[in-house]
Structures are given as structure tokens and as C-alpha cells.
Write an enzyme that holds these catalytic residues in place. Structure first.
Site, short mmCIF file in Angstrom:
data_model
loop_
_atom_site.label_atom_id
_atom_site.label_comp_id
_atom_site.label_asym_id
_atom_site.label_seq_id
_atom_site.Cartn_x
_atom_site.Cartn_y
_atom_site.Cartn_z
N LYS A 120 44.29 7.27 -32.02
CA LYS A 120 45.43 7.25 -31.27
C LYS A 120 45.62 5.80 -30.48
CE LYS A 120 46.23 12.16 -31.31
NZ LYS A 120 45.31 13.19 -31.28
N SER A 162 48.32 17.48 -25.00
CA SER A 162 49.56 16.69 -25.41
C SER A 162 51.02 17.15 -25.48
CB SER A 162 49.09 16.32 -27.05
OG SER A 162 49.27 17.54 -27.67
N HIS A 203 43.61 12.08 -26.35
CA HIS A 203 44.97 11.40 -25.78
C HIS A 203 44.40 10.75 -24.13
CE1 HIS A 203 48.15 12.41 -28.28
NE2 HIS A 203 47.41 13.86 -28.35
#
Ligand SMILES: *Cc1c(COP(=O)(O)O)cnc(C)c1O
Length: 397
Positions: free
Chosen positions: A244, A186, A214
Site C-alpha cells: 500500500k 479500510s 492502511h
């Protein structure tokens, strides 16, 4: 009155944080975390959320959550193994398994507690875990909780991983050995070298664990990094978050039926923490339906990410080794980076500075996460502001 030793500890620790510039002031948003946010009555272009696809404010998710609120109420009322499992939780798990192309899946209340749950359900004292040095904090804590021996390998360094895997295997000291990596890192936006990791794992009988927080919803036409590399049947644990790209909250493991069965029987947050609210599960189901039905949001995300990255490079910024919509803008020195972020904010762009010790010294950066929900006009305005701030601060390159 609080204990004197506690007061002394808190006062000196807080003071130390503030002196080192590590104390984070939290700004509350007046409204949702979309492409534009409002803080202290001021609208700002938002480049700091993980809401990659804009689903956090999507009408279809809101409608699904509202319907479920009426049908089930607010709370789940119990842990999953007593009677907190509702049909909507099972529907979510079935959809997750299909989304990830695995036999089964188990959902948790967050990505963080999913790592607390899953690692320690399988690994124990007498085992070893090979862990990338840049893995997420929840992986580090999950490893610690398991009591297995943790062996860190250099970030994405396959030679280093293989050497340590070989040594661990040949030592004969460990009953089981696992290798754990983030799917997408990230801070730099680089992708784990999964094909090489899986090869090494097969050579030394390592359990493979990929936390794709992610990558899910972003890579592999939405299904994530493992799918991106075509490795769906060669990874044991596929971890993801619902917080997310999915836009809601929660975490999950997708894998073989036997593994999921074991996690349902033994992982502690599943057994001892109340199930996620049913409206949350329903919103996640709606998000997965959108993702599996069309690639439109992913396409817009990648288009916006490329547009923004090229824009930054045109102005003369370095963006580092990113391969994903996480777009660092490298500024360098720590104080300068923090000042840059403050000036962006003054001009109407919200983008956080990330500095040492989160990233190496001298590599301070502004981390940008353009989303599918940003318009070209918003991105152009943000790039204009970047250019102005760069000029005003007299930055070269
Ligand atoms: C964000 C993140 C988590 C935590 O997920 P939450 O759902 O926010 O708790 C776990 N692992 C990785 C790699 C992450 O990036």
C-alpha cells in the site's frame, strides 16, 4: 470436458452473483496506478488506489529495482529457509525493524499470506482469538487456519471486547488468548482504539496483534498506528504491508526477537513458498529510506486528504467517521451509489462504489483515496465533477 457437477455449480453461482449486482467487471489499466490512470484509452483521475504516497511509480524505487534485477536476476530461486534468502531480504528486515522500532522483523510475499503465516504459527486449537467484526478478510482466514476458537467483538466497542475477554479468561478453557484488530479500518477510515485495547490486553493477559496495512506509511509520521499512539513496546505483533503506502508488494511482522525467530522457524509461507523477488525487496528498501529520511510525502498526503474531504463536505456530502486519508462519500441506497460511481467515471473520475454486504445496507458510498501524488488541480477537477454529478442526479443535502 469439465465435470457436470462443476459446470452446474459455476453456472448457477455466477448467475446468482450477476443477479444480485455483486459481479465485478475488472478494467485493466493501460500503464501504472498513479494519480491519473488510463482505461480503454481514456485518462481518469484515480481515487481508488492504495498507493498513498505515490511510491509505486517513484523513480528512486524503479532505479533500485533495476539495479537489483541486474545483480540478482528475476526470481529468488528457493524458499527463504533453503537458499532463497539474499542479503537484500535481510537488509529489508533490518530496516523494517528500525522503521517500526522493534527488535526484529520478518518479511513475507504479501500482506495476505503474512496473516496466513503469523496467526497460525502461534495460535492453535485450545486457544481463543478475539477479533473485531470488521477485520480484513486475510485476518478472518488466518484465524480460521489456526483452528483457535474465534470470538468476534463489536466494531471498536471496548465494553464488548472487555466483557468477552474477561469471560474467555475466567472460563479457564484457553491456553492462550489473542486480540486482533486492523490498525485503520479500510471501509470507514476510522482508527482502532489501540490504547484501550492494549489496556484490556494487559488486564487479561491477551496477546496483541495489530494489522496496520492502511496505517503504515500514513500515520505516526509513517511508522503507523501503533507509533501514532506511542505503544511500540506494548504490542506483540505489528503487521504491515509493503503493497500500500510502500508502493511495492509484500507483508511483514515486526516484534520481539524471540517472536520473529519462531516465525522464521515455523510459519508455513516462509518455509514453503518461494522468497519475494530480490528486486522487490530492493524497491521496498528504497521506499523505507525515503520514508525515514523525510516526512514530505506524508505531509502532502494529509494535506490532500483534508483538502478533498473539506471539498466534498462543502458540496454537501457526508464523509462519515474517517480519521485518515480514506475518504468515503456517503450516497446511501445501493443502486444509486453504483450509478453515481458510473457517472463519475463518465465524467473522468475513477472512484469505486462500495455497497452492502461490504458495508451496511443504506450506507453505500464512493470510497476516495487521494494520494500525495495528486495535484491540487486534479483534486479541484474531481470535486467539480462530483458537484456536477450530484446536481444531475438530483441528490439533496
Ligand atoms: C490490504 C490488506 C491486507 C493484504 O495486504 P496485501 O499486501 O495486499 O496482500 C491485509 N490486511 C489488511 C488489514 C489490509 O488492508
Amino acid at each position: 470436458m469439465s465435470s457436470p457437477s462443476l459446470s452446474l455449480f459455476l453456472r448457477s453461482s455466477l448467475e446468482e452473483l450477476k443477479q444480485n449486482g455483486l459481479y465485478n467487471e475488472i478494467d485493466a489499466l493501460q500503464g501504472g496506478n498513479g494519480p491519473m490512470i488510463q482505461i480503454k484509452n481514456r485518462p481518469l483521475i484515480n481515487l481508488s488506489s492504495n498507493n498513498y504516497l505515490g511510491l509505486a511509480g517513484d523513480e528512486r524505487l524503479i532505479a533500485a529495482a533495476e539495479r537489483a534485477l541486474r545483480q540478482y536476476g528475476v526470481g529468488a530461486g528457493a524458499v527463504r529457509t533453503i537458499n532463497g534468502t539474499m542479503d537484500v531480504h535481510e537488509e529489508l528486515e533490518e530496516k523494517l525493524a528500525r522503521f517500526k522500532q522493534t527488535e526484529a522483523a520478518i518479511a513475507y510475499q504479501s500482506g495476505f499470506n503474512c496473516n496466513m503465516a503469523a496467526i497460525s504459527a502461534v495460535m492453535d486449537a485450545g486457544d481463543a482469538i478475539l477479533s473485531d467484526e470488521l477485520n480484513h478478510a486475510s485476518i478472518i482466514d488466518g484465524c480460521r487456519l489456526s483452528r483457535a476458537k474465534v470470538i468476534r467483538y463489536k466494531h471498536s466497542d471496548m465494553e464488548n471486547l472487555e466483557r468477552q475477554a474477561k469471560a474467555a479468561k475466567e472460563s479457564g478453557q484457553y491456553a492462550k488468548i489473542m486480540v486482533i484488530t486492523d490498525g485503520v479500518f479500510s471501509m470507514d477510515g476510522d482508527i482502532a482504539k489501540l490504547p484501550a485495547i492494549v489496556d484490556i490486553a494487559e488486564r487479561y493477559d491477551l496477546i496483541t496483534y495489530v494489522d496496520d496495512a492502511h496505517g503504515s506509511g500514513v500515520l505516526g509520521k509513517g511508522a503507523g498506528t501503533v507509533k501514532h499512539f506511542g505503544l511500540s513496546d506494548r504490542v506483540d505483533f505489528q503487521i504491515g504491508t509493503l503493497s500500500k503506502a510502500i508502493g511495492v508488494v509484500g507483508g511483514y511482522v515486526a516484534g520481539r526477537r524471540e517472536l520473529i525467530e519462531w516465525l522464521k522457524a515455523r510459519s508455513r509461507p516462509f518455509l514453503f513458498s518461494t522468497a519475494a523477488p530480490p528486486a522487490i525487496a530492493a524497491a521496498c528498501v528504497a521506499a523505507l529510506d525515503i520514508l525515514t529520511g523525510s516526512a514530505e510525502l506524508q505531509e502532502r498526503l494529509w494535506h490532500n486528504a483534508a483538502y478533498f474531504r473539506q471539498g466534498l463536505e462543502r458540496i454537501g456530502f457526508r464523509t462519515g467517521p474517517t480519521e485518515t486519508p480514506i475518504i468515503p462519500c456517503i450516497i446511501g441506497e445501493e443502486k444509486l451509489t453504483q450509478q453515481f460511481s458510473r457517472e463519475l467515471r463518465e465524467e473522468g473520475v475513477y472512484a469505486k462504489a462500495i455497497v452492502f454486504p461490504t458495508v451496511p445496507k443504506g450506507l453505500g458510498r464512493i470510497r476516495n483515496m487521494p494520494t500525495a501524488a495528486h495535484t491540487t488541480a486534479m483534486l479541484d477537477e474531481a470535486l467539480g465533477i462530483y458537484e456536477n454529478v450530484k446536481k444531475r442526479m438530483g441528490l439533496k443535502e
